[in-house]
Design an enzyme around this catalytic site. Structure first.
Site, PDB file in Angstrom:
ATOM      1  N   SER A   1       1.880   6.688 -37.276  1.00  0.00           N
ATOM      2  CA  SER A   1       3.236   7.210 -37.051  1.00  0.00           C
ATOM      3  C   SER A   1       3.265   7.939 -35.714  1.00  0.00           C
ATOM      4  CB  SER A   1       3.567   8.211 -38.167  1.00  0.00           C
ATOM      5  OG  SER A   1       4.749   8.912 -37.890  1.00  0.00           O
TER       6      SER A   1
ATOM      7  N   LYS B   1      -1.554  11.778 -40.545  1.00  0.00           N
ATOM      8  CA  LYS B   1      -1.384  10.628 -39.650  1.00  0.00           C
ATOM      9  C   LYS B   1      -2.295  10.738 -38.425  1.00  0.00           C
ATOM     10  CE  LYS B   1       1.280   8.193 -42.210  1.00  0.00           C
ATOM     11  NZ  LYS B   1       0.897   6.854 -42.696  1.00  0.00           N
TER      12      LYS B   1
ATOM     13  N   ARG C   1       5.046   0.898 -58.848  1.00  0.00           N
ATOM     14  CA  ARG C   1       6.228   0.505 -59.635  1.00  0.00           C
ATOM     15  C   ARG C   1       6.204  -0.984 -59.949  1.00  0.00           C
ATOM     16  NH1 ARG C   1      10.537   3.422 -55.797  1.00  0.00           N
ATOM     17  NH2 ARG C   1       8.899   2.910 -54.312  1.00  0.00           N
TER      18      ARG C   1
ATOM     19  N   GLY D   1       1.533  -0.566 -50.869  1.00  0.00           N
ATOM     20  CA  GLY D   1       2.872   0.029 -50.789  1.00  0.00           C
ATOM     21  C   GLY D   1       3.925  -1.009 -50.457  1.00  0.00           C
ATOM     22  N   ALA D   2       3.904  -2.120 -51.219  1.00  0.00           N
ATOM     23  CA  ALA D   2       4.831  -3.228 -50.932  1.00  0.00           C
ATOM     24  C   ALA D   2       6.092  -3.155 -51.787  1.00  0.00           C
ATOM     25  CB  ALA D   2       4.118  -4.563 -51.152  1.00  0.00           C
TER      26      ALA D   2
ATOM     27  N   TYR E   1       1.698  16.536 -43.102  1.00  0.00           N
ATOM     28  CA  TYR E   1       1.971  15.098 -42.917  1.00  0.00           C
ATOM     29  C   TYR E   1       1.424  14.656 -41.566  1.00  0.00           C
ATOM     30  CZ  TYR E   1       4.269  10.627 -42.262  1.00  0.00           C
ATOM     31  OH  TYR E   1       4.494   9.290 -42.005  1.00  0.00           O
TER      32      TYR E   1
HETATM   33  P1  NAP Z   1       8.757   4.042 -48.535  1.00  0.00           P
HETATM   34  O1  NAP Z   1       9.974   3.201 -48.422  1.00  0.00           O
HETATM   35  O2  NAP Z   1       8.852   5.313 -49.303  1.00  0.00           O
HETATM   36  O3  NAP Z   1       7.540   3.148 -49.101  1.00  0.00           O
HETATM   37  C1  NAP Z   1       6.296   3.741 -49.385  1.00  0.00           C
HETATM   38  C2  NAP Z   1       5.422   2.777 -50.156  1.00  0.00           C
HETATM   39  O4  NAP Z   1       4.149   3.433 -50.425  1.00  0.00           O
HETATM   40  C3  NAP Z   1       6.013   2.384 -51.501  1.00  0.00           C
HETATM   41  O5  NAP Z   1       5.834   1.016 -51.712  1.00  0.00           O
HETATM   42  C4  NAP Z   1       5.192   3.179 -52.514  1.00  0.00           C
HETATM   43  O6  NAP Z   1       5.036   2.440 -53.713  1.00  0.00           O
HETATM   44  C5  NAP Z   1       3.836   3.265 -51.799  1.00  0.00           C
HETATM   45  N1  NAP Z   1       3.060   4.392 -52.312  1.00  0.00           N
HETATM   46  C6  NAP Z   1       3.307   5.711 -52.161  1.00  0.00           C
HETATM   47  N2  NAP Z   1       2.418   6.443 -52.867  1.00  0.00           N
HETATM   48  C7  NAP Z   1       1.592   5.551 -53.473  1.00  0.00           C
HETATM   49  C8  NAP Z   1       0.478   5.681 -54.353  1.00  0.00           C
HETATM   50  N3  NAP Z   1       0.036   6.880 -54.752  1.00  0.00           N
HETATM   51  N4  NAP Z   1      -0.135   4.557 -54.790  1.00  0.00           N
HETATM   52  C9  NAP Z   1       0.301   3.347 -54.405  1.00  0.00           C
HETATM   53  N5  NAP Z   1       1.343   3.150 -53.579  1.00  0.00           N
HETATM   54  C10 NAP Z   1       1.981   4.240 -53.125  1.00  0.00           C
HETATM   55  O7  NAP Z   1       8.232   4.496 -47.078  1.00  0.00           O
HETATM   56  P2  NAP Z   1       7.988   3.662 -45.717  1.00  0.00           P
HETATM   57  O8  NAP Z   1       8.794   4.323 -44.661  1.00  0.00           O
HETATM   58  O9  NAP Z   1       8.091   2.197 -45.942  1.00  0.00           O
HETATM   59  O10 NAP Z   1       6.483   4.075 -45.447  1.00  0.00           O
HETATM   60  C11 NAP Z   1       5.416   3.129 -45.279  1.00  0.00           C
HETATM   61  C12 NAP Z   1       4.378   3.728 -44.333  1.00  0.00           C
HETATM   62  O11 NAP Z   1       4.968   3.932 -43.044  1.00  0.00           O
HETATM   63  C13 NAP Z   1       3.834   5.102 -44.765  1.00  0.00           C
HETATM   64  O12 NAP Z   1       2.445   5.141 -44.523  1.00  0.00           O
HETATM   65  C14 NAP Z   1       4.558   6.064 -43.846  1.00  0.00           C
HETATM   66  O13 NAP Z   1       3.834   7.251 -43.638  1.00  0.00           O
HETATM   67  C15 NAP Z   1       4.674   5.232 -42.583  1.00  0.00           C
HETATM   68  N6  NAP Z   1       5.733   5.645 -41.652  1.00  0.00           N
HETATM   69  C16 NAP Z   1       7.036   5.760 -42.057  1.00  0.00           C
HETATM   70  C17 NAP Z   1       7.998   6.189 -41.136  1.00  0.00           C
HETATM   71  C18 NAP Z   1       9.450   6.368 -41.532  1.00  0.00           C
HETATM   72  O14 NAP Z   1      10.182   7.028 -40.766  1.00  0.00           O
HETATM   73  N7  NAP Z   1       9.914   5.794 -42.600  1.00  0.00           N
HETATM   74  C19 NAP Z   1       7.630   6.472 -39.814  1.00  0.00           C
HETATM   75  C20 NAP Z   1       6.308   6.326 -39.443  1.00  0.00           C
HETATM   76  C21 NAP Z   1       5.371   5.914 -40.356  1.00  0.00           C
HETATM   77  P3  NAP Z   1       5.178   3.045 -55.203  1.00  0.00           P
HETATM   78  O15 NAP Z   1       6.053   4.271 -55.125  1.00  0.00           O
HETATM   79  O16 NAP Z   1       5.756   1.925 -56.003  1.00  0.00           O
HETATM   80  O17 NAP Z   1       3.774   3.351 -55.595  1.00  0.00           O
END
Ligand code: NAP
Length: 253
Positions: free
Chosen positions: A140, A157, A35, A9-10, A153
């Protein structure tokens, strides 16, 4: 020699910020996501700014077959992965259990739990063979508490927290470190994805307080993976100053 980190997810948010920070800290990177054009852009940005080597894997982590094919396609030297950052994940929807959308539940369970397991199953034997490695799972605050309308969700987690502990036990005798990083609200594409592209609704999530930025979490991950060999950070809960627990925000009008 530079260490190799694989970040799932980079293409956005925490994963992208971590990729850039790790490159600045001399890690060579395997970056994954669905993507392709985003992956290409990030590679270009990193290789312009740093001397780190970057290789890209485009696949959907919900598919065990695609995940296996992607890892098997890596040239041999790239298989010596020192750090696996299980970051790919999402929230889909925000509703009661009685009104929930089954497709949303499946997307979250398949990505946040099953995807994390598929790739860990492939990389952990390599780490065992090499006698070294570190796995960092993105959990999370939702892995520690359940908030209203976040049922599934939060369940995914909580599963990440549990599987992190299980991995730590299983990999203990092999000297493999296992950590989790558990953020509160981070301003990424997370809310846009949760609300199916509704940017107005997503914006409201972060209004009136200062959320974490992806860079804050990237710096936490860098801290976790750069401790001395005898130190493992089991779990870090990193919150915005304006957030206490999952539901209490110091929101200004
Ligand atoms: P984000 O900006 O939406 O990024 C999510 C990443 O996950 C994207 O690179 C996306 O890539 C990838 N992804 C999603 N579905 C995928 C799939 N089926 N196959 C491959 N890659 C996939 O969200 P973020 O906030 O950085 O989230 C990263 C992590 O942090 C997640 O595990 C999330 O649950 C956790 N987190 C986030 C928050 C928050 O408030 N933002 C808080 C706590 C924990 P593609 O779409 O290109 O595949």
């Amino acid at each position: 020699m530079n260490k190799i980190a694989l970040i799932t997810g980079a293409t956005a948010g925490i994963g992208e910020a971590t990729a850039v920070l790790l490159a600045q800290n001399k890690y060579n990177l395997i970056l994954t996501g669905r993507r392709k054009e985003r992956l290409d852009l990030i590679k270009e940005k990193i290789t312009k700014q740093t001397s780190s080597k970057v290789t890209l894997l485009q696949f959907d982590i919900r598919s065990s077959k695609e995940t296996k094919n992607a890892i098997n396609s890596l040239p041999k030297p790239w298989l010596n992965i020192d750090v696996l950052i299980n970051n790919a994940g999402l929230a889909a929807g925000f509703s009661t259990i009685q009104e929930g959308t089954i497709d949303d539940w499946e997307r979250m369970i398949d990505t946040n739990i099953k995807g994390l397991l598929y790739i860990t199953r492939l990389i952990s034997p390599i780490m065992i063979k090499n006698g070294t490695g570190h796995i960092v799972n993105l959990s999370s605050i939702a892995g520690k508490e359940t908030y209203p309308l976040g049922n599934v969700y939060c369940a995914t987690k909580h599963a990440v927290q549990s599987v992190t502990k299980g991995m730590r036990i299983d990999l203990l005798k092999h000297g493999i470190k296992v950590s989790s990083v558990s953020p509160g609200a981070v301003n990424t594409e997370f809310a846009v994805v949760r609300f199916s592209g509704d940017t107005e609704r997503a914006k409201q999530v972060y209004e009136g307080f200062t959320p974490l930025q992806a860079q804050d979490v990237a710096e936490t991950i860098l801290f976790v993976i750069t401790r001395p060999i005898h130190v493992n950070i089991d779990d870090i809960l990193v919150m915005p100053t304006d957030q206490a627990f999952s539901r209490d925000f110091n929101k200004k009008p």
